[in-house]
Design a protein around this motif. Structure first.
Motif, PDB file in Angstrom:
ATOM      1  N   VAL A   1      10.357   7.611   1.776  1.00  9.88           N
ATOM      2  CA  VAL A   1       8.926   7.891   1.920  1.00  9.88           C
ATOM      3  C   VAL A   1       8.154   6.619   2.241  1.00  9.88           C
ATOM      4  N   ILE A   2       8.502   5.521   1.568  1.00 10.89           N
ATOM      5  CA  ILE A   2       7.804   4.248   1.826  1.00 10.89           C
ATOM      6  C   ILE A   2       8.029   3.813   3.265  1.00 10.89           C
ATOM      7  N   ASP A   3       9.261   3.923   3.739  1.00  7.05           N
ATOM      8  CA  ASP A   3       9.547   3.540   5.132  1.00  7.05           C
ATOM      9  C   ASP A   3       8.749   4.410   6.112  1.00  7.05           C
ATOM     10  N   SER A   4       8.660   5.711   5.791  1.00  2.00           N
ATOM     11  CA  SER A   4       7.910   6.617   6.673  1.00  2.00           C
ATOM     12  C   SER A   4       6.425   6.266   6.687  1.00  2.00           C
ATOM     13  N   MET A   5       5.896   5.905   5.509  1.00  2.00           N
ATOM     14  CA  MET A   5       4.487   5.516   5.441  1.00  2.00           C
ATOM     15  C   MET A   5       4.226   4.258   6.260  1.00  2.00           C
TER      16      MET A   5
ATOM     17  N   ALA B   1       0.835  -1.207   0.000  1.00  2.00           N
ATOM     18  CA  ALA B   1       0.000   0.000   0.000  1.00  2.00           C
ATOM     19  C   ALA B   1       0.865   1.251   0.000  1.00  2.00           C
ATOM     20  N   ALA B   2       1.985   1.233   0.723  1.00  2.00           N
ATOM     21  CA  ALA B   2       2.886   2.386   0.745  1.00  2.00           C
ATOM     22  C   ALA B   2       3.543   2.583  -0.612  1.00  2.00           C
ATOM     23  N   GLU B   3       3.943   1.478  -1.253  1.00  2.20           N
ATOM     24  CA  GLU B   3       4.549   1.582  -2.586  1.00  2.20           C
ATOM     25  C   GLU B   3       3.546   2.139  -3.589  1.00  2.20           C
ATOM     26  N   ALA B   4       2.274   1.726  -3.471  1.00  3.45           N
ATOM     27  CA  ALA B   4       1.259   2.248  -4.391  1.00  3.45           C
ATOM     28  C   ALA B   4       1.090   3.741  -4.209  1.00  3.45           C
ATOM     29  N   GLN B   5       1.176   4.226  -2.970  1.00  6.01           N
ATOM     30  CA  GLN B   5       1.084   5.660  -2.730  1.00  6.01           C
ATOM     31  C   GLN B   5       2.309   6.395  -3.275  1.00  6.01           C
ATOM     32  N   ALA B   6       3.472   5.770  -3.159  1.00  5.98           N
ATOM     33  CA  ALA B   6       4.706   6.413  -3.636  1.00  5.98           C
ATOM     34  C   ALA B   6       4.780   6.461  -5.145  1.00  5.98           C
ATOM     35  N   ASP B   7       4.103   5.522  -5.806  1.00  5.89           N
ATOM     36  CA  ASP B   7       4.147   5.501  -7.267  1.00  5.89           C
ATOM     37  C   ASP B   7       3.567   6.769  -7.858  1.00  5.89           C
ATOM     38  N   GLY B   8       2.710   7.440  -7.184  1.00  5.67           N
ATOM     39  CA  GLY B   8       2.106   8.658  -7.712  1.00  5.67           C
ATOM     40  C   GLY B   8       2.920   9.898  -7.443  1.00  5.67           C
ATOM     41  N   LEU B   9       4.074   9.722  -6.852  1.00  7.72           N
ATOM     42  CA  LEU B   9       4.914  10.860  -6.507  1.00  7.72           C
ATOM     43  C   LEU B   9       6.183  10.872  -7.364  1.00  7.72           C
ATOM     44  N   GLU B  10       6.675  12.028  -7.716  1.00 11.33           N
ATOM     45  CA  GLU B  10       7.911  12.158  -8.497  1.00 11.33           C
ATOM     46  C   GLU B  10       9.090  12.168  -7.533  1.00 11.33           C
ATOM     47  N   LEU B  11       9.677  10.973  -7.345  1.00 12.23           N
ATOM     48  CA  LEU B  11      10.751  10.800  -6.378  1.00 12.23           C
ATOM     49  C   LEU B  11      11.870   9.983  -6.999  1.00 12.23           C
ATOM     50  N   ASN B  12      13.088  10.256  -6.550  1.00 14.59           N
ATOM     51  CA  ASN B  12      14.175   9.371  -6.956  1.00 14.59           C
ATOM     52  C   ASN B  12      14.151   8.142  -6.070  1.00 14.59           C
ATOM     53  N   GLU B  13      15.030   7.203  -6.316  1.00  9.25           N
ATOM     54  CA  GLU B  13      14.996   5.923  -5.609  1.00  9.25           C
ATOM     55  C   GLU B  13      15.234   6.107  -4.111  1.00  9.25           C
ATOM     56  N   ALA B  14      16.187   6.945  -3.783  1.00  9.66           N
ATOM     57  CA  ALA B  14      16.475   7.152  -2.353  1.00  9.66           C
ATOM     58  C   ALA B  14      15.302   7.808  -1.646  1.00  9.66           C
ATOM     59  N   GLN B  15      14.746   8.835  -2.314  1.00 11.74           N
ATOM     60  CA  GLN B  15      13.587   9.509  -1.718  1.00 11.74           C
ATOM     61  C   GLN B  15      12.399   8.573  -1.611  1.00 11.74           C
ATOM     62  N   ARG B  16      12.217   7.768  -2.652  1.00 11.13           N
ATOM     63  CA  ARG B  16      11.081   6.832  -2.652  1.00 11.13           C
ATOM     64  C   ARG B  16      11.196   5.832  -1.503  1.00 11.13           C
ATOM     65  N   ALA B  17      12.376   5.308  -1.288  1.00 11.62           N
ATOM     66  CA  ALA B  17      12.569   4.332  -0.207  1.00 11.62           C
ATOM     67  C   ALA B  17      12.302   4.969   1.153  1.00 11.62           C
TER      68      ALA B  17
END
Length: 665
Positions: A476-480, A458-474
């Motif tokens: 954000v997912i951990d924070s979610m 569910a966190a990855e699905a939320q992150a997919d809609g955001l313009e993030l690099n790999e480090a930022q994406r990881a």
């Protein structure tokens, strides 16, 4: 030696005068009256915890030191009663001889000069001798209700009349009545118990023990002549004992018979208050040829062998329970099947550790004001179970779970209240129910929310809609994932608390709002997955009912952190058992008190309604005639006595005129 004797006599006389003084008696009466008022207003012999909760620690200690929680058994109260008995007895002892003499003393030696000084007096003369004139006059006094005596003196004939002398007995009767009442109070007091405590023969029990484990030093038998205690007997049960509350503990009082509760009946008003409750009891006694069956109801006690058995209250008598324990930590598991009973404890093991369930009460009816617009004044929420969940460290929260689903605006919920102490109001948790009127869908949604893989997806699905690099994406997912775990485990309050600890004050509102939206979005995805797995068609969106279930579930999730229990209890079946609360008293001094009250009332009646009145006829022969002096004295209702004196004067003068006319003929 004579001086020593006079000194001793002086000290004894002074002490006797002090003990018999009116000031002392009035002071004692005032203090005892104030204490009695306190004992009436302040409920006596309750558990000390109730007094601490009501008055606070400081005033509790003050009232406890003064003995106000057991006024009638306090040492100072019993001492005051003893002094009042002594003081009043001395008063009676000192006044009795003089009053008895006064009752029978006609004062035939009163002087003519004294009679002429009375306010009520009259004189006349008539022919004849003193003896012939005195006969009709004396008879007239007798007809007026006066006792009479006469005495021939050197200076004339004295006739004295008296009535209402029993008013003097009123003083004695009222004082003796007070003594008798106080003696009856001492008989029914717990003076023997205090003496037994002082000797070490009696110890107040403070532990919560089974009846068979209560030590002999905390048990009383037939030697205890007066007491007031209570016992709860479940339907079908029996008891030959009762509990006497005493300070911070209790004593066990044995009974010479056994009380069996065959059946308990209770009726309710529409507003939920008990209308009537009665007990069908059976008395078993070896001295009875057959058991004694009686019905006890409020204000209609059963009196047997001097024991008065009252219907005092009612409560649960150990309702048997079958329960389903749903785990909030392992919602994927089937509920744990439990069996218990009210007033019993049950040890269970949960994923969060061991817990003790303490079943406190079961109510068959819970009446509350109905919702506006329902057309009803009251609504019955059905049966409820009150229990505690105690942790290994001793900390416990109290819960009340309602067995019947609650309908709120067309939706059904399981309702459970929680509080940490009796001083608080319940905080209610509403768990939404599915189409099968079950908590299974709610528990299934919680299972998904606790699944790390599902939350990660569910966190990855939320992150997919955001313009993030790999480090930022990881990151954000951990924070979610952390945010969801905090919400599911600890509730929304902990989420807000974390924001307050980390975010600047000016940004906290916006951060909390964004977190809530994120949680709703992630939980919404999980909810849709669950519906699809259940085979529900959501291609055209969810229905209003499905959307409402989701919103209600999120609200319940947000409160679970403060709920305080790792499980949710559902009562699947029960066998309701009522218990009758009986109060049993033994008061041999009651008859003594009643007798004293009768004496006191008679004394008051004699003092206020019987008026001591005296009349004198002084007859002296002089120059062939009899000089008559008629005088009277009364202490109360002088106007009424003046009217009576005037009527008697008219009657006596009428007799004199009649005698004069006869003599002329």
């Amino acid at each position: 030696m004579p001086n020593t004797a006079r000194g001793r006599h002086s000290v004894g006389a002074t002490l006797l005068e002090f003990l018999g003084s009116m000031n002392l008696a009035i002071t004692l009466l005032v203090v005892i009256s104030i204490a009695s008022v306190i004992g009436t207003v302040l409920k006596q012999n309750e558990a000390y915890n109730n007094y601490v909760f009501k008055f606070g620690d400081f005033w509790f200690e003050v009232f406890k030191a003064l003995g106000l929680f057991d006024v009638y058994g306090a040492s100072w109260f019993l001492v005051l009663l003893g002094f009042l008995i002594l003081s009043t007895s001395v008063c009676v002892y000192r006044q009795w001889p003089g009053m008895m003499r006064d009752i029978n003393h006609f004062r035939l030696d009163v002087q003519e000069k004294s009679l002429r000084g009375f306010h009520l007096k009259t004189e006349w003369s008539q022919p004849g001798s003193a003896e012939s004139v005195a006969r009709p006059l004396t008879a007239a006094l007798g007809n007026g209700g006066y006792r009479k005596r006469s005495k021939q003196r050197e200076d004339g004939l004295m006739v004295a009349g008296m009535k209402g002398s029993a008013s003097r007995l009123g003083y004695l009767l009222s004082h003796v009545g007070i003594v008798v009442i106080c003696l009856g109070a001492l008989v029914d007091g717990n003076l023997p118990l205090k003496l037994a405590e002082m000797r070490g023969d009696l110890v107040v029990e403070t532990r919560d023990l089974a009846v068979e484990d209560i030590p002999a030093k905390s048990t009383l038998g037939d030697e205890n002549l007066a007491f007031r205690g209570s016992v709860n007997i479940p339907e079908g049960g029996s008891a030959n004992f009762l509990f006497l509350p005493l300070r911070n503990g209790y004593l066990l009082q044995q009974l010479p018979f056994t009380i069996e509760l065959e059946r308990f009946h209770v009726e309710y008003y529409d507003r939920g208050m008990p209308k009537s409750f009665v007990s069908d009891v059976v008395i078993h006694d070896d001295e009875l040829a057959e058991p004694l069956r009686r019905t006890i109801e409020v204000n209609h006690p059963l009196v047997y062998k001097g024991y008065a058995i009252y219907q005092a209250n009612f409560s649960d008598g150990g309702t048997k329970l079958e329960l389903d324990a749903w785990s909030f930590d392992r919602p994927d598991a089937e509920p744990l099947k439990l069996s218990g009973a009210v007033h019993r404890k049950l040890e269970i093991v949960t994923p969060s550790g061991a817990r003790t369930l303490e079943f406190i009460d079961f109510k068959l009816h819970n009446i509350f004001p109905a919702e506006e617009g329902s057309g009803k004044r009251f609504q019955d929420y059905g049966p409820s179970l009150t229990f505690k969940v105690r942790e290994p460290n001793g900390q416990a929260s109290e819960f009340v779970n309602y067995l019947v689903p609650v309908n709120l605006n067309g939706a059904l919920y399981r309702m459970s209240g929680v509080r940490e102490s009796v001083a608080e109001d319940y905080r209610y948790l509403h768990i939404p129910l599915d189409d099968e009127v079950s908590v299974k869908r709610f528990m299934r949604l919680r299972e998904l929310a606790l699944d790390p893989a599902r939350i990660r997806a569910a966190a990855e699905a939320q992150a997919d809609g955001l313009e993030l690099n790999e480090a930022q994406r990881a990151t954000v997912i951990d924070s979610m994932e952390v945010l969801m775990k905090v919400f599911i485990v600890s509730g929304l309050d902990e989420v807000v608390a974390r924001v307050e600890r980390t975010a600047p004050e000016s940004e906290r509102g916006a951060v909390v709002e964004s977190y809530i939206q994120l949680i709703q979005s992630m939980m919404g995805g999980l909810y849709l997955e669950m519906l699809l797995e259940e085979g529900v068609d959501v291609s055209s969106g969810v229905t209003a009912e499905q959307a409402r279930f989701f919103e209600d579930s999120l609200e319940a999730f947000s409160l679970l952190g403060a709920y305080g229990s790792p499980i949710f209890l559902e009562v699947s079946d029960f066998e309701h058992i009522e218990s009758s609360g009986l109060q049993i008293t033994r008061a041999p001094g009651q008859g003594i008190v009643y007798f004293g009250c009768v004496m006191l009332m008679l004394g008051v009646f004699f003092m206020f309604y019987l008026h001591h009145r005296r009349l004198w006829l002084w007859l002296r022969e002089e120059e062939g005639e009899v000089k008559v002096l008629f005088a009277g004295s009364g202490h109360r209702n002088r106007e009424e006595f003046a009217d009576e004196f005037e009527k008697l004067t008219g009657a006596l003068r009428g007799l004199a005129d009649k005698q004069r006319r006869l003599d002329e003929l």
